[in-house]
Design a protein around this motif. Structure first.
Motif, PDB file in Angstrom:
ATOM      1  N   VAL A 282       4.692  12.498  -6.540  1.00  0.00           N
ATOM      2  CA  VAL A 282       3.546  11.415  -6.831  1.00  0.00           C
ATOM      3  C   VAL A 282       4.314  10.396  -7.361  1.00  0.00           C
ATOM      4  N   ARG A 283       5.042  10.347  -8.222  1.00  0.00           N
ATOM      5  CA  ARG A 283       5.667   9.031  -8.753  1.00  0.00           C
ATOM      6  C   ARG A 283       6.461   8.279  -7.588  1.00  0.00           C
TER       7      ARG A 283
ATOM      8  N   GLU B 283       4.036   6.580  -5.330  1.00  0.00           N
ATOM      9  CA  GLU B 283       3.335   5.391  -6.098  1.00  0.00           C
ATOM     10  C   GLU B 283       4.435   4.183  -5.712  1.00  0.00           C
ATOM     11  N   ARG B 284       5.687   4.596  -6.292  1.00  0.00           N
ATOM     12  CA  ARG B 284       6.629   3.636  -6.210  1.00  0.00           C
ATOM     13  C   ARG B 284       6.772   2.921  -4.810  1.00  0.00           C
TER      14      ARG B 284
ATOM     15  N   GLY C 132       3.621   1.002  -3.732  1.00  0.00           N
ATOM     16  CA  GLY C 132       3.515  -0.252  -4.461  1.00  0.00           C
ATOM     17  C   GLY C 132       4.403  -1.223  -3.933  1.00  0.00           C
TER      18      GLY C 132
ATOM     19  N   LEU D  57      -5.545  11.541  -5.745  1.00  0.00           N
ATOM     20  CA  LEU D  57      -4.646  11.510  -4.664  1.00  0.00           C
ATOM     21  C   LEU D  57      -5.016  11.002  -3.331  1.00  0.00           C
TER      22      LEU D  57
ATOM     23  N   SER E 267      -5.656   7.579  -3.032  1.00  0.00           N
ATOM     24  CA  SER E 267      -4.354   6.667  -2.809  1.00  0.00           C
ATOM     25  C   SER E 267      -3.814   6.909  -1.590  1.00  0.00           C
ATOM     26  N   ARG E 268      -3.860   8.143  -0.971  1.00  0.00           N
ATOM     27  CA  ARG E 268      -3.190   8.386   0.324  1.00  0.00           C
ATOM     28  C   ARG E 268      -3.863   7.353   1.410  1.00  0.00           C
TER      29      ARG E 268
END
Length: 277
Positions: free
Chosen positions: A113-114, A117-118, A121, A167, A170-171
């Motif tokens: 997940v991290r 997101e990285r 972003g 999640l 976000s995807r």
């Protein structure tokens, strides 16, 4: 500790899985892993497992599940922790009991997940800078971390369902931006097969429909682009009582009045909603 949730649940400590096979302890671990480094209150875990009406034995049963997880952690720690006996970590140092709840220490391990997101972003920042090749690459790499729907093999209660929905949103956001980057790079024909699947999977998603319409139009399939709009409109009216957004309606009108020889090189603003004339 390495934590993967973008697909099946995998939690490893010293390279050893600490994920139980029993459904409810697996739920507990999934929620603790998603919130690694944060206190998860007993009430939150109880609601996840039993909903709004937990049994009277809920707290004792939850403690049993925590003990089961600590047994798995103990076995994993024995596999790789160095140092003398006085320095060796114990399971309670990894899965802590704290006032009001429990806390799983993720440490310096990996988290899909991290990483997602990285990368996402960085992809969004590349989009803002109009570096579309870089944006497409980064967002494709981020999306590649997903092997299946989040927590695909975990039974989900109300707390995990909320996390899974977050999640998934976000995807979808990353997917939308990656498709837009590819459209701006003129890859409309390459996108058609993928977008055909996506608009069927998400029949009320206006941005994906707009991207599909634009890809069809640029590929010389103007009539199919207009048909896609009408299908979306019919679905929105039937299921929600809503008309398509003004931006999507504007794209439809633009396609309707444009001639077959006026395919645009790239959209002016948003790949999904930009005029085509």
């Amino acid at each position: 500790m390495d934590i993967d949730v973008l697909g099946t649940l995998a939690v490893r400590l010293n390279g050893v899985s600490i994920a139980p096979t029993a459904p409810k302890p697996r739920q507990v671990l999934a929620l603790l892993a998603l919130r690694a480094g944060q206190v998860v209150p007993v009430g939150v875990l109880t609601e996840e497992l039993w909903g709004a009406e937990p049994p009277r034995s809920a707290r004792a049963t939850l403690q049993t599940y925590i003990l089961q997880l600590r047994e798995l952690i103990t076995a994993a720690l024995a596999n790789g922790d160095g140092g003398g006996a006085g320095q060796r970590r114990q399971a309670k140092d990894v899965l802590l009991t704290v006032p009001g709840g429990y806390l799983l220490k993720g440490g310096d391990g990996t988290s899909d997940v991290r990483e997602f997101e990285r990368l996402a972003g960085s992809g969004y920042r590349a989009m803002d800078a109009e570096d579309f090749p870089q944006a497409a690459r980064l967002l494709r790499e981020a999306l590649g971390l997903w092997t299946a729907p989040a927590l695909a093999d975990v039974h989900t209660g109300p707390q995990l369902r909320t996390e899974v929905k977050r999640l998934e949103e976000s995807r979808l956001c990353a997917l939308d931006q990656r498709v837009e980057a590819d459209l701006r790079l003129g890859r409309h024909r390459e996108l058609l097969a993928e977008l055909t699947v996506l608009v069927n999977q998400y029949p009320t998603h206006e941005s994906l429909c707009g991207q599909y319409m634009l890809a069809l139009y640029r590929s010389g399939r103007r009539g199919e682009a207009l048909d896609a709009y009408q299908r979306l409109r019919a679905t929105l009216v039937r299921t929600m009582g809503l008309e398509p957004s003004p931006a999507l309606a504007k794209l439809q009108r633009s396609i309707l009045v444009s001639g077959p020889g006026t395919l645009p090189a790239r959209p002016a603003a948003s790949a999904s909603m930009a005029p085509v004339g």
